[in-house]
Design a protein around this motif. Structure first.
Motif, PDB file in Angstrom:
ATOM      1  N   GLY A 297       0.851  -1.178   0.000  1.00  0.00           N
ATOM      2  CA  GLY A 297       0.000   0.000   0.000  1.00  0.00           C
ATOM      3  C   GLY A 297       0.884   1.223   0.000  1.00  0.00           C
ATOM      4  N   ASP A 298       0.552   2.231  -0.807  1.00  0.00           N
ATOM      5  CA  ASP A 298       1.414   3.417  -0.879  1.00  0.00           C
ATOM      6  C   ASP A 298       1.283   4.259   0.391  1.00  0.00           C
ATOM      7  N   SER A 299       2.017   5.352   0.449  1.00  0.00           N
ATOM      8  CA  SER A 299       2.083   6.165   1.657  1.00  0.00           C
ATOM      9  C   SER A 299       0.706   6.633   2.120  1.00  0.00           C
ATOM     10  N   GLY A 300      -0.085   7.150   1.199  1.00  0.00           N
ATOM     11  CA  GLY A 300      -1.405   7.628   1.568  1.00  0.00           C
ATOM     12  C   GLY A 300      -2.296   6.513   2.081  1.00  0.00           C
ATOM     13  N   GLN A 301      -2.282   5.402   1.382  1.00  0.00           N
ATOM     14  CA  GLN A 301      -3.093   4.250   1.794  1.00  0.00           C
ATOM     15  C   GLN A 301      -2.644   3.713   3.141  1.00  0.00           C
ATOM     16  N   PHE A 302      -1.332   3.670   3.354  1.00  0.00           N
ATOM     17  CA  PHE A 302      -0.807   3.097   4.586  1.00  0.00           C
ATOM     18  C   PHE A 302      -1.115   3.995   5.785  1.00  0.00           C
ATOM     19  N   ASN A 303      -0.987   5.298   5.619  1.00  0.00           N
ATOM     20  CA  ASN A 303      -1.329   6.211   6.707  1.00  0.00           C
ATOM     21  C   ASN A 303      -2.799   6.089   7.095  1.00  0.00           C
ATOM     22  N   ALA A 304      -3.662   5.968   6.094  1.00  0.00           N
ATOM     23  CA  ALA A 304      -5.091   5.806   6.373  1.00  0.00           C
ATOM     24  C   ALA A 304      -5.345   4.482   7.088  1.00  0.00           C
ATOM     25  N   TYR A 305      -4.629   3.438   6.682  1.00  0.00           N
ATOM     26  CA  TYR A 305      -4.803   2.120   7.293  1.00  0.00           C
ATOM     27  C   TYR A 305      -4.329   2.120   8.744  1.00  0.00           C
ATOM     28  N   ILE A 306      -3.181   2.755   9.007  1.00  0.00           N
ATOM     29  CA  ILE A 306      -2.675   2.843  10.379  1.00  0.00           C
ATOM     30  C   ILE A 306      -3.700   3.540  11.265  1.00  0.00           C
ATOM     31  N   ALA A 307      -4.258   4.644  10.765  1.00  0.00           N
ATOM     32  CA  ALA A 307      -5.249   5.390  11.551  1.00  0.00           C
ATOM     33  C   ALA A 307      -6.487   4.550  11.826  1.00  0.00           C
ATOM     34  N   SER A 308      -6.936   3.794  10.826  1.00  0.00           N
ATOM     35  CA  SER A 308      -8.131   2.967  11.010  1.00  0.00           C
ATOM     36  C   SER A 308      -7.866   1.837  11.993  1.00  0.00           C
ATOM     37  N   GLU A 309      -6.677   1.234  11.934  1.00  0.00           N
ATOM     38  CA  GLU A 309      -6.318   0.164  12.860  1.00  0.00           C
ATOM     39  C   GLU A 309      -6.161   0.704  14.284  1.00  0.00           C
ATOM     40  N   TYR A 310      -5.614   1.886  14.404  1.00  0.00           N
ATOM     41  CA  TYR A 310      -5.462   2.526  15.719  1.00  0.00           C
ATOM     42  C   TYR A 310      -6.832   2.710  16.371  1.00  0.00           C
ATOM     43  N   ASP A 311      -7.773   3.233  15.608  1.00  0.00           N
ATOM     44  CA  ASP A 311      -9.129   3.448  16.130  1.00  0.00           C
ATOM     45  C   ASP A 311      -9.813   2.117  16.460  1.00  0.00           C
ATOM     46  N   LYS A 312      -9.633   1.137  15.594  1.00  0.00           N
ATOM     47  CA  LYS A 312     -10.259  -0.178  15.782  1.00  0.00           C
ATOM     48  C   LYS A 312      -9.782  -0.840  17.068  1.00  0.00           C
ATOM     49  N   TRP A 313      -8.476  -0.908  17.261  1.00  0.00           N
ATOM     50  CA  TRP A 313      -7.945  -1.604  18.427  1.00  0.00           C
ATOM     51  C   TRP A 313      -8.106  -0.779  19.691  1.00  0.00           C
ATOM     52  N   LYS A 314      -8.220   0.524  19.558  1.00  0.00           N
ATOM     53  CA  LYS A 314      -8.517   1.359  20.728  1.00  0.00           C
ATOM     54  C   LYS A 314      -9.881   0.979  21.292  1.00  0.00           C
ATOM     55  N   ARG A 315     -10.868   0.791  20.416  1.00  0.00           N
ATOM     56  CA  ARG A 315     -12.204   0.389  20.860  1.00  0.00           C
ATOM     57  C   ARG A 315     -12.165  -0.987  21.523  1.00  0.00           C
ATOM     58  N   VAL A 316     -11.408  -1.924  20.917  1.00  0.00           N
ATOM     59  CA  VAL A 316     -11.315  -3.273  21.481  1.00  0.00           C
ATOM     60  C   VAL A 316     -10.676  -3.228  22.870  1.00  0.00           C
ATOM     61  N   ILE A 317      -9.586  -2.500  23.008  1.00  0.00           N
ATOM     62  CA  ILE A 317      -8.885  -2.403  24.291  1.00  0.00           C
ATOM     63  C   ILE A 317      -9.800  -1.817  25.362  1.00  0.00           C
ATOM     64  N   GLU A 318     -10.523  -0.769  24.997  1.00  0.00           N
ATOM     65  CA  GLU A 318     -11.416  -0.117  25.968  1.00  0.00           C
ATOM     66  C   GLU A 318     -12.604  -0.998  26.320  1.00  0.00           C
ATOM     67  N   GLU A 319     -13.248  -1.577  25.315  1.00  0.00           N
ATOM     68  CA  GLU A 319     -14.461  -2.358  25.557  1.00  0.00           C
ATOM     69  C   GLU A 319     -14.156  -3.699  26.233  1.00  0.00           C
ATOM     70  N   ALA A 320     -13.007  -4.290  25.927  1.00  0.00           N
ATOM     71  CA  ALA A 320     -12.637  -5.565  26.537  1.00  0.00           C
ATOM     72  C   ALA A 320     -11.880  -5.374  27.868  1.00  0.00           C
ATOM     73  N   GLY A 321     -11.538  -4.125  28.192  1.00  0.00           N
ATOM     74  CA  GLY A 321     -10.825  -3.853  29.431  1.00  0.00           C
ATOM     75  C   GLY A 321      -9.442  -4.456  29.467  1.00  0.00           C
ATOM     76  N   ILE A 322      -8.722  -4.394  28.350  1.00  0.00           N
ATOM     77  CA  ILE A 322      -7.374  -4.977  28.282  1.00  0.00           C
ATOM     78  C   ILE A 322      -6.362  -3.998  28.851  1.00  0.00           C
ATOM     79  N   ALA A 323      -5.498  -4.483  29.703  1.00  0.00           N
ATOM     80  CA  ALA A 323      -4.462  -3.631  30.304  1.00  0.00           C
ATOM     81  C   ALA A 323      -3.114  -4.322  30.161  1.00  0.00           C
ATOM     82  N   ALA A 324      -2.074  -3.508  30.056  1.00  0.00           N
ATOM     83  CA  ALA A 324      -0.708  -4.047  29.956  1.00  0.00           C
ATOM     84  C   ALA A 324      -0.345  -4.784  31.242  1.00  0.00           C
ATOM     85  N   GLN A 325       0.494  -5.804  31.122  1.00  0.00           N
ATOM     86  CA  GLN A 325       0.958  -6.551  32.289  1.00  0.00           C
ATOM     87  C   GLN A 325       2.460  -6.422  32.453  1.00  0.00           C
TER      88      GLN A 325
END
Length: 325
Positions: A297-325
């Motif tokens: 994926g080119d630079s533009g596509q990759f930046n958009a993908y990183i942002a979407s993955e960041y938002d996606k996993w942020k929701r999972v971490i918050e909703e599942a209550g995952i914390a670092a150990q």
């Protein structure tokens, strides 16, 4: 006359300096490029980086070296690149873990990958395989989910550690399917797989390259693949979405990023060279031999993908209550 001579001298000097700047830009890279790997040598991320570095060195006529900077779940090497000079000579082979999960689970690190780093190119991805011990009663993913609903919290699943992609995939599955399962983290993916084979725990998501030999030998049952499309390696195994959890998708992905503020022309040059590298049969073969899929994926596509993955996993971490150990 003196003013004219002074002005002429200034103009000439500016022209010469401008020409030198153009020549410098055209000659880039004029020194070795480093690709930092935030994990130990010999692992999956390191292997991808070294395969890519070897091909880029051949193409650009300049040495591309891999440097391992480990620690803090990949955050030490990632932060190092984020704080490096944005001249295009210090890059990072980033992953879903280092660019989307670890910074969220470790907010005290002060690393915001969306602000501190910029994507150059996405290069590859690895599907995850949901596997179970042959003795486990579930024969399909719907069977597994039905079991989990009948026995809330009693179905244990393994992973290579908190925040790893297999862990996050299972957490996402639990949220999307509305089931509660219990995470059993191990110090590495291989020990977890060994315990699934030994029936110490019944199921886990695992990177395809690690789990496929067990699935093909019959030591594990393959229930589903995590990506949107089936794997050519296991064409009879349905995707999680096909098996009833619509919209589910998770994968381990790899891509090159650099410090925020890199000159546009250097990003474009690097992106162009990486795109060319990803089309060479030798590199494609090396990546496929590691169980990976070329996913450029080119630079533009990759930046958009990183942002979407960041938002996606942020929701999972918050909703599942995952914390670092």
């Amino acid at each position: 006359m003196r003013k004219f001579r002074f002005a002429w001298g200034v103009w000439t000097a500016a022209l010469l300096l401008g020409g030198a700047g153009v020549a410098q830009a055209e000659s880039w890279p004029a020194q070795p490029i480093r690709i930092v790997v935030p994990f130990a040598a010999g692992g999956g991320v390191d292997n991808v980086a070294r395969s890519l570095a070897a091909q880029l060195s051949t193409q650009i006529g300049q040495t591309v070296i891999v440097e391992n900077r480990t620690g803090a779940g990949g955050l030490i090497g990632t932060s190092y690149v984020a704080n490096a000079s944005p001249d295009g000579y210090t890059l990072l082979l980033g992953t879903q873990t280092t660019l989307a999960v670890a910074p969220l689970m470790n907010p005290n690190s002060g690393l915001d990958p969306l602000k501190a780093l910029t994507g150059v190119s996405q290069v590859a991805s690895s599907p995850l395989l949901l596997v179970a011990n042959p003795a486990f009663e579930a024969q399909t993913l719907p069977d597994l989910l039905a079991y989990a609903k009948r026995n809330p919290g009693q179905l244990n699943y393994g992973s290579g550690g908190v925040g790893t992609t297999p862990h996050m995939a299972a957490a996402l599955l639990g949220l999307m399917a509305g089931v509660k399962m219990t995470h059993v983290p191990y110090k590495g993916e291989q020990p977890a797989l060994t315990d699934v084979v030994g029936n110490q725990i019944p199921v886990m998501f695992s990177n395809l390259s690690a789990a496929m030999p067990f699935a093909k030998s019959g030591k594990l049952k393959a229930l589903a693949i995590s990506t949107a499309q089936r794997s050519p390696e296991l064409p009879d195994v349905p995707t999680v979405a096909e098996a009833g959890v619509a919209g589910f998708e998770a994968a381990t992905w790899f891509g090159v990023v650099g410090p925020k503020g890199m000159p546009k022309d250097r990003i474009e040059r690097l992106d162009k060279e990486i795109e060319k590298a990803m089309q060479t049969p030798e590199l494609v073969e090396r990546l496929q031999g590691q169980g990976l899929t070329v996913a450029y994926g080119d630079s533009g596509q990759f930046n958009a993908y990183i942002a979407s993955e960041y938002d996606k996993w942020k929701r999972v971490i918050e909703e599942a209550g995952i914390a670092a150990q």
